[in-house]
Enzyme design. Structure first.
Site, mmCIF file in Angstrom:
data_model
loop_
_atom_site.group_PDB
_atom_site.id
_atom_site.type_symbol
_atom_site.label_atom_id
_atom_site.label_comp_id
_atom_site.label_asym_id
_atom_site.label_seq_id
_atom_site.Cartn_x
_atom_site.Cartn_y
_atom_site.Cartn_z
ATOM 1 N N PHE A 148 51.238 42.269 3.370
ATOM 2 C CA PHE A 148 51.331 41.336 3.059
ATOM 3 C C PHE A 148 50.157 39.648 3.221
ATOM 4 C CE2 PHE A 148 53.902 42.417 -1.090
ATOM 5 C CZ PHE A 148 52.646 43.494 -1.179
ATOM 6 N N ALA A 179 41.794 39.667 -8.785
ATOM 7 C CA ALA A 179 40.438 39.025 -8.358
ATOM 8 C C ALA A 179 39.494 38.874 -9.344
ATOM 9 C CB ALA A 179 39.769 40.293 -7.054
ATOM 10 N N GLY A 203 41.210 30.837 -7.162
ATOM 11 C CA GLY A 203 41.396 32.866 -6.955
ATOM 12 C C GLY A 203 40.598 33.434 -5.805
ATOM 13 N N ASP A 204 40.509 35.098 -5.864
ATOM 14 C CA ASP A 204 39.689 35.333 -5.136
ATOM 15 C C ASP A 204 39.019 36.082 -6.007
ATOM 16 O OD1 ASP A 204 41.623 34.513 -3.488
ATOM 17 O OD2 ASP A 204 43.252 36.154 -3.497
ATOM 18 N N GLU A 261 58.249 34.957 -10.115
ATOM 19 C CA GLU A 261 57.684 35.629 -10.417
ATOM 20 C C GLU A 261 56.784 37.454 -10.329
ATOM 21 O OE1 GLU A 261 53.648 34.298 -7.857
ATOM 22 O OE2 GLU A 261 52.940 35.909 -6.896
ATOM 23 N N SER A 282 62.932 30.285 -10.779
ATOM 24 C CA SER A 282 62.041 30.382 -11.835
ATOM 25 C C SER A 282 60.836 32.392 -10.904
ATOM 26 C CB SER A 282 60.267 30.126 -11.408
ATOM 27 O OG SER A 282 60.830 29.322 -10.511
ATOM 28 N N HIS A 292 61.170 29.470 -6.304
ATOM 29 C CA HIS A 292 60.027 30.219 -7.043
ATOM 30 C C HIS A 292 60.393 31.372 -6.391
ATOM 31 C CE1 HIS A 292 56.908 31.533 -9.459
ATOM 32 N NE2 HIS A 292 56.659 31.967 -8.590
#
Length: 277
Positions: A206, A42, A98-99, A8, A6, A256
């Site tokens: 990152f 975000a 979430g952020d 992203e 998969s 992924h």
């Protein structure tokens, strides 16, 4: 190697980015992914772009998973968004805490991703396949590794179907995490998230932000190449392909790929591994 894969993507910010991403998806779609996921900014800041990109992927004939974060959300807004996604034909979600957008305190009616998973299950039953996130090298905000594992197990008990990991470069971290998850009663498939290495500065940035460990020997080798992009990419391909081979040999159920909206690095990995042919 017949293994589910998969991809992203993140929602493009400009019309030019949208055109480029369509071309990228066309190249990667030829590798028959199980699904493609689209990230969420975000505080849900990219929701319109996320949903639009998900809609395009579905129209192209590929299953699409929308990232779905709950920080700052209310039950009513989440309910409305679930109805919207279901009407679009979405059948897979990546459920995340979430952020927060910068400058915001904790808000909304959901504190943890497990709260969101439980709410989606209560509202929609089995209408969605729910993916959740996990961290083989421990979530950067976790108090302890044990607390992090309990948080993951709670998401699974709340109704998660499977999990996708943060990227990592040490296979032992993944295998240990899977063993500990099984011991904690979390028996869903745990799919490794794979980050191609194309830029040392981007990777360092990152990784510092998300808590992913870059082994010292990898970091030093990348730094030694300076601005030699070709050497960085060739070395990165060797490192990540070897990682994937270890993971698959050790029983990883799928892979992924974090594409960063680029086709070439992921295609090079798939070709090296003999995947998606």
């Amino acid at each position: 190697m017949a293994l589910p894969i998969s991809f992203e993507f993140f929602p493009p910010k400009t019309p030019e980015g949208a055109v480029k991403l369509r071309a990228v998806r066309a190249q990667l779609r030829a590798r028959a992914p199980q699904f493609c996921s689209v990230t969420y900014g975000a505080g849900g800041s990219t929701q319109a772009g996320t949903f639009a990109t998900v809609k395009e992927i579905l129209e192209e004939g590929t299953d699409a998973a929308s990232h779905f974060s709950c920080i700052g959300a209310t039950r009513e807004t989440v309910r409305d968004q679930l109805h919207q996604l279901k009407a679009m034909g979405v059948r897979r979600l990546v459920a995340l805490r979430g952020d927060l957008p910068s400058g915001y305190g904790i808000g909304g009616e959901f504190q943890y991703a497990s709260d969101l998973v439980a709410f989606i299950r209560a509202e929609t039953g089995r209408d969605f396949h729910l993916e959740v996130a996990c961290y083989p090298e421990v979530h950067p905000q976790a108090r302890t590794p044990q607390a992090d594992m309990q948080a993951f197990a709670t998401k699974v008990r709340a109704g998660a179907d499977s999990a996708i990991t943060q990227y990592f470069f040490t296979p032992e971290a993944y295998f240990r995490f899977v063993d500990e998850a099984r011991a904690a009663g979390a028996d869903v498939p745990i799919v490794p998230g794979i980050m191609p290495i194309t830029s040392s500065t981007q990777l360092m940035r990152f990784s510092d932000a998300c808590g992913a460990e870059i082994p010292r020997w990898v970091r030093l080798r990348l730094q030694s190449f300076g601005d030699d992009t070709a050497s960085i990419k060739a070395f990165g391909l060797d490192v990540v392909a070897a990682l994937c081979e270890r993971l698959v040999a050790g029983g990883a159920p799928a892979l992924h790929f974090y594409t960063m909206n680029q086709a070439a690095p992921t295609l090079a990995l798939l070709d090296r591994l003999g995947l998606g042919e």
